[in-house]
Write an enzyme that holds these catalytic residues in place. Structure first.
Site: not given
Length: 224
Positions: A10-11, A72-74, A135, A166-167
């Site tokens: 991801g990021i 991070g997790i959700t 989250y 945001g998304y």
């Protein structure tokens, strides 16, 4: 130099590869996501001693540090149906994990009188969204934590800021089914997801601006 926590996907992965391509010295971690990148270190951010030991093992190379917390997790569940342990795990990773990493590098930053700390918060911290209370709680808590830490460390040229994302085309968006994703994009005034390069530009801006401190920057295409 830059430390990226959660650099295997991801990021975090995007930022790690971007800064490496620019010739910047970067250290990165991963935990649950398998990776073939030999240069990444396996670190469980919920274990302070493990984080501290990893930082200590790299002490000699740490100078002018920027810490970017991307791990991070959700957990998706309505509160009345949720698993309390799974709910707490989100807090442990997203909030406590971020603090553990900050706590481990702050003494070095303070001794060097320089530091940049960037946390990734989220638009959901201010935009009510059902099913993601853990989250949202973890991400909104970063705001208060950052403001307090900024007060403690600003006099030593250390900044602590959040990006309220945001998304985007990166990160947890791949967990959203296609039919919901199309609906989601329609709700964004910019009518598109955040492109990775805009995340990089925002991170780089916070690294280079020493007077933004204890702040949260909205990077959301005007979504409120």
């Amino acid at each position: 130099m830059i430390i990226i926590i959660g650099a295997s996907k991801g990021i975090g992965k995007f930022l790690y590869e971007k800064y490496k391509s620019l010739g910047v010295k970067v250290l990165g971690t991963y935990n649950s996501t398998s990776t073939s990148a030999d240069e990444l270190s396996k670190v469980d951010v919920t274990d302070y001693q493990e984080v501290s030991n990893w930082i200590e093992s790299n002490t000699e190379s740490l100078e002018n540090i920027t810490l970017i917390n991307c791990a991070g997790i959700t957990y998706n569940a309505f509160a009345h149906k949720s698993d309390p342990d799974a709910w707490k795990q989100v807090i442990d990773v997203n909030l406590v994990g971020s603090f553990n990493c900050i706590r481990a590098v702050l003494p070095i930053m303070r001794s060097q009188k320089f530091g940049r700390i960037i946390n990734f918060s989220s638009v959901v911290a201010s935009k009510g969204t059902p099913g993601i209370s853990a989250y949202a709680a973890s991400k909104s808590a970063l705001w208060g934590m950052s403001k307090s830490l900024a007060q403690e460390n600003a006099g030593l040229n250390i900044t602590i800021n959040n990006i309220n994302l945001g998304y985007s085309e990166l990160g947890m968006i791949n967990q959203v089914p296609q039919e919901f994703l199309e609906n989601l994009v329609k709700q964004i005034p910019a009518k598109k997801l955040c492109e990775p390069i805009d995340i990089f530009k925002t991170v780089d801006y916070l690294i280079n601006c020493e007077y933004i401190n204890g702040s949260s920057i909205d990077l959301n295409g005007a979504l409120i």
